[in-house]
Motif scaffolding. Structure first.
Motif, PDB file in Angstrom:
ATOM      1  N   LEU A  33       0.830  -1.200   0.000  1.00  0.00           N
ATOM      2  CA  LEU A  33       0.000   0.000   0.000  1.00  0.00           C
ATOM      3  C   LEU A  33       0.866   1.252   0.000  1.00  0.00           C
ATOM      4  CD1 LEU A  33      -2.730  -1.039   2.606  1.00  0.00           C
ATOM      5  CD2 LEU A  33      -2.893  -1.078   0.129  1.00  0.00           C
ATOM      6  N   GLY A  34       0.450   2.242  -0.762  1.00  0.00           N
ATOM      7  CA  GLY A  34       1.165   3.505  -0.792  1.00  0.00           C
ATOM      8  C   GLY A  34       0.456   4.557   0.043  1.00  0.00           C
ATOM      9  N   PRO A  35       0.969   5.796   0.021  1.00  0.00           N
ATOM     10  CA  PRO A  35       0.324   6.880   0.794  1.00  0.00           C
ATOM     11  C   PRO A  35      -1.128   7.093   0.382  1.00  0.00           C
ATOM     12  CG  PRO A  35       2.504   7.521   0.035  1.00  0.00           C
ATOM     13  CD  PRO A  35       2.192   6.228  -0.660  1.00  0.00           C
ATOM     14  N   ALA A  36      -1.416   6.961  -0.912  1.00  0.00           N
ATOM     15  CA  ALA A  36      -2.791   7.072  -1.407  1.00  0.00           C
ATOM     16  C   ALA A  36      -3.263   5.667  -1.785  1.00  0.00           C
ATOM     17  CB  ALA A  36      -2.861   8.004  -2.610  1.00  0.00           C
ATOM     18  N   SER A  37      -4.306   5.195  -1.130  1.00  0.00           N
ATOM     19  CA  SER A  37      -4.737   3.815  -1.319  1.00  0.00           C
ATOM     20  C   SER A  37      -6.229   3.755  -1.590  1.00  0.00           C
ATOM     21  CB  SER A  37      -4.413   2.978  -0.077  1.00  0.00           C
ATOM     22  OG  SER A  37      -3.027   3.000   0.196  1.00  0.00           O
ATOM     23  N   LEU A  38      -6.603   2.786  -2.429  1.00  0.00           N
ATOM     24  CA  LEU A  38      -8.005   2.496  -2.711  1.00  0.00           C
ATOM     25  C   LEU A  38      -8.349   1.192  -2.014  1.00  0.00           C
ATOM     26  CD1 LEU A  38     -10.491   3.392  -4.503  1.00  0.00           C
ATOM     27  CD2 LEU A  38      -9.684   1.706  -6.156  1.00  0.00           C
TER      28      LEU A  38
ATOM     29  N   PHE B 162      -7.157   0.949  10.540  1.00  0.00           N
ATOM     30  CA  PHE B 162      -6.210   0.494   9.528  1.00  0.00           C
ATOM     31  C   PHE B 162      -5.369   1.667   9.015  1.00  0.00           C
ATOM     32  CE2 PHE B 162      -4.847  -0.897   5.329  1.00  0.00           C
ATOM     33  CZ  PHE B 162      -4.413  -2.180   5.597  1.00  0.00           C
ATOM     34  N   LYS B 163      -5.979   2.810   8.828  1.00  0.00           N
ATOM     35  CA  LYS B 163      -5.252   3.985   8.347  1.00  0.00           C
ATOM     36  C   LYS B 163      -4.180   4.404   9.354  1.00  0.00           C
ATOM     37  CE  LYS B 163      -6.021   8.833   7.037  1.00  0.00           C
ATOM     38  NZ  LYS B 163      -7.027   9.917   6.942  1.00  0.00           N
ATOM     39  N   ALA B 164      -4.533   4.392  10.652  1.00  0.00           N
ATOM     40  CA  ALA B 164      -3.565   4.776  11.676  1.00  0.00           C
ATOM     41  C   ALA B 164      -2.448   3.744  11.813  1.00  0.00           C
ATOM     42  CB  ALA B 164      -4.285   4.963  13.012  1.00  0.00           C
ATOM     43  N   ALA B 165      -2.798   2.461  11.734  1.00  0.00           N
ATOM     44  CA  ALA B 165      -1.802   1.406  11.930  1.00  0.00           C
ATOM     45  C   ALA B 165      -0.753   1.404  10.831  1.00  0.00           C
ATOM     46  CB  ALA B 165      -2.491   0.050  12.011  1.00  0.00           C
ATOM     47  N   HIS B 166      -1.148   1.790   9.603  1.00  0.00           N
ATOM     48  CA  HIS B 166      -0.224   1.701   8.473  1.00  0.00           C
ATOM     49  C   HIS B 166       0.167   3.077   7.936  1.00  0.00           C
ATOM     50  CE1 HIS B 166      -0.883  -2.598   8.519  1.00  0.00           C
ATOM     51  NE2 HIS B 166      -2.181  -2.366   8.555  1.00  0.00           N
ATOM     52  N   HIS B 167      -0.144   4.127   8.689  1.00  0.00           N
ATOM     53  CA  HIS B 167       0.311   5.487   8.390  1.00  0.00           C
ATOM     54  C   HIS B 167      -0.077   5.909   6.969  1.00  0.00           C
ATOM     55  CE1 HIS B 167       2.616   4.959  12.069  1.00  0.00           C
ATOM     56  NE2 HIS B 167       3.179   3.881  11.539  1.00  0.00           N
ATOM     57  N   LEU B 168      -1.337   5.687   6.644  1.00  0.00           N
ATOM     58  CA  LEU B 168      -1.844   6.053   5.324  1.00  0.00           C
ATOM     59  C   LEU B 168      -2.429   7.455   5.382  1.00  0.00           C
ATOM     60  CD1 LEU B 168      -3.610   2.694   4.392  1.00  0.00           C
ATOM     61  CD2 LEU B 168      -1.303   3.439   3.792  1.00  0.00           C
TER      62      LEU B 168
ATOM     63  N   ALA C  88     -15.153  14.248   7.387  1.00  0.00           N
ATOM     64  CA  ALA C  88     -14.445  14.819   8.536  1.00  0.00           C
ATOM     65  C   ALA C  88     -13.122  14.108   8.790  1.00  0.00           C
ATOM     66  CB  ALA C  88     -15.333  14.751   9.778  1.00  0.00           C
ATOM     67  N   ALA C  89     -13.067  12.801   8.479  1.00  0.00           N
ATOM     68  CA  ALA C  89     -11.841  12.036   8.702  1.00  0.00           C
ATOM     69  C   ALA C  89     -10.848  12.174   7.556  1.00  0.00           C
ATOM     70  CB  ALA C  89     -12.187  10.558   8.900  1.00  0.00           C
ATOM     71  N   GLY C  90     -11.179  12.961   6.556  1.00  0.00           N
ATOM     72  CA  GLY C  90     -10.281  13.159   5.436  1.00  0.00           C
ATOM     73  C   GLY C  90     -10.261  11.999   4.465  1.00  0.00           C
ATOM     74  N   LEU C  91     -11.334  11.228   4.424  1.00  0.00           N
ATOM     75  CA  LEU C  91     -11.411  10.068   3.554  1.00  0.00           C
ATOM     76  C   LEU C  91     -12.301  10.370   2.348  1.00  0.00           C
ATOM     77  CD1 LEU C  91     -11.975   7.341   6.284  1.00  0.00           C
ATOM     78  CD2 LEU C  91      -9.835   7.812   5.100  1.00  0.00           C
ATOM     79  N   SER C  92     -11.908   9.878   1.204  1.00  0.00           N
ATOM     80  CA  SER C  92     -12.760   9.940   0.020  1.00  0.00           C
ATOM     81  C   SER C  92     -13.517   8.627  -0.099  1.00  0.00           C
ATOM     82  CB  SER C  92     -11.917  10.179  -1.242  1.00  0.00           C
ATOM     83  OG  SER C  92     -11.139  11.353  -1.110  1.00  0.00           O
ATOM     84  N   TYR C  93     -14.620   8.646  -0.840  1.00  0.00           N
ATOM     85  CA  TYR C  93     -15.394   7.422  -0.976  1.00  0.00           C
ATOM     86  C   TYR C  93     -16.030   7.332  -2.358  1.00  0.00           C
ATOM     87  CZ  TYR C  93     -19.218  10.607   0.253  1.00  0.00           C
ATOM     88  OH  TYR C  93     -20.093  11.663   0.298  1.00  0.00           O
TER      89      TYR C  93
END
Length: 369
Positions: free
Chosen positions: A165-170, A238-244, A266-271
């Motif tokens: 996984l990279g910094p930007a992940s789907l 998952f985002k916090a654990a893998h620093h995404l 609010a969490a900065g997530l796209s969907y």
């Protein structure tokens, strides 16, 4: 491939069975009978051998075998290629490293890949493969370790490393239910909405995968928790654990409620939501008007901006973009299903079906191209 096997039953008898298996792993078992002494066992084995022969003629070469040349008895067998392949995949994913070569856990996982079954029946599967299984008492002693969150997080970390996984992940998220053969809940396993229409206590499982469908992590929730309340805890952890830093969540529309959309924003997530169209969109109608006699090309994508209304903006709902895609195969299956429902309703109206199948008011109308 077919072969004869004997197994001990709960009553102490010896069951004789014919196992029919294929290269794809499918298997069926035909029970011949149960023997209580050596004579009955020999008779049942002979009957099984005769059934395997299926009355086929035997080629007589008129050759007498010398004494002592009878076929050697098969004392054991091993599915070497299958087992080695599964062990290699287990090692490549990284599970062997993070579990510190715990063979009891590995054998339990691989046994369930070969044949999904209970923990106690995994011993039989491993024996058929040719692997010496751990005792059920040993397995029960290890289960509390496997149930700890740190064990699951270590496996999830191995999956994430394998997925690169990279910094930007789907990521893709969905849920299912798992029921238990009991009639009493315990606060975690409780009766709830069942996709299998079952009444037993159950739990909800949330699965997170990467864009290719490779599993990243799994979480269990109480069955009476709404599906829409399961996604955010899994994604955020998952985002916090893998620093995404940038995660885009893909789910069907039923998984992301309006409250979830606000929380994701609010969490900065796209969907990205997958949804059915309840009406003919304007961009699709415009395409038909511009191409009146053309067949819709497979894979056609039409895009339509969807600004949020004033009331939606007040509730925190952002502007959206809707992408419509046409697939020939999906259209074919949808229209076939509509035709079948219409035909079923017409038979019911004509009195050719049971009265409880006459829900014609719920039958969709086949759209025109």
């Amino acid at each position: 491939m077919a072969y004869v096997r004997t197994v001990k039953t709960a009553s102490g008898a010896t069951a004789v069975q014919i196992v029919w298996s294929s290269r794809r792993g499918a298997r069926s078992i035909e029970h011949i009978g149960s023997a209580h002494d050596e004579a009955e066992l020999a008779a049942l084995k002979a009957a099984a051998a005769e059934r395997l022969a299926a009355n086929q003629a035997v080629l007589d070469l008129d050759v007498t075998a010398p004494p002592g040349s009878e076929p050697l008895p098969i004392t054991s067998s091993q599915m070497t290629h299958l087992w080695n392949g599964l062990c290699a995949a287990y090692r490549i994913v990284g599970f062997e490293l993070v579990t510190k070569s715990d063979n009891v856990f590995r054998d339990l996982v691989l046994a369930r890949i070969i044949e999904p079954t209970s923990k106690i029946d995994a011993e039989r599967v491993l024996s058929e493969v040719g692997v010496e299984p751990a005792s059920y008492a040993t397995l029960k002693r290890r289960l509390p370790i496997y149930a700890q969150p740190r064990w699951r997080h270590a496996l999830a970390a191995a999956c994430a490393r394998r997925a690169a996984l990279g910094p930007a992940s789907l990521v893709l998220f969905d849920v299912s239910t798992l029921y238990f053969e009991t009639d009493a809940g315990d606060g975690f396993r409780e009766p709830g909405f069942s996709k299998e229409r079952r009444l037993e206590p159950q739990i909800t499982l949330g699965l997170l995968t990467d864009a290719s469908g490779f599993p990243l992590t799994v979480e269990a929730f109480e069955s009476n928790r709404a599906e829409t309340a399961t996604m955010l805890p899994v994604i955020n952890a998952f985002k916090a654990a893998h620093h995404l830093s940038d995660v885009t969540v893909v789910a069907d529309a039923g998984m992301i409620s309006e409250a979830n959309q606000v929380a994701l924003q609010a969490a900065g997530l796209s969907y990205i939501l997958g949804a059915r169209m309840p009406y003919l969109p304007d961009v699709v109608r415009e395409w038909h008007d511009k191409h009146p006699d053309e067949t819709i090309p497979d894979g056609l994508v039409l895009t339509q901006p969807w600004p949020a209304t004033s009331s939606e903006k007040a509730r925190g709902i952002p502007d959206r973009v809707i992408h419509y895609q046409f697939r020939h195969d999906r259209a074919r299956r949808t229209l076939r299903g509509i035709d079948e429902q219409v035909a079923k309703a017409e038979r019911a109206v004509a009195g050719q079906a049971r009265s409880n199948a006459t829900a014609t008011s719920n039958c969709p109308v086949r759209p025109r191209a």
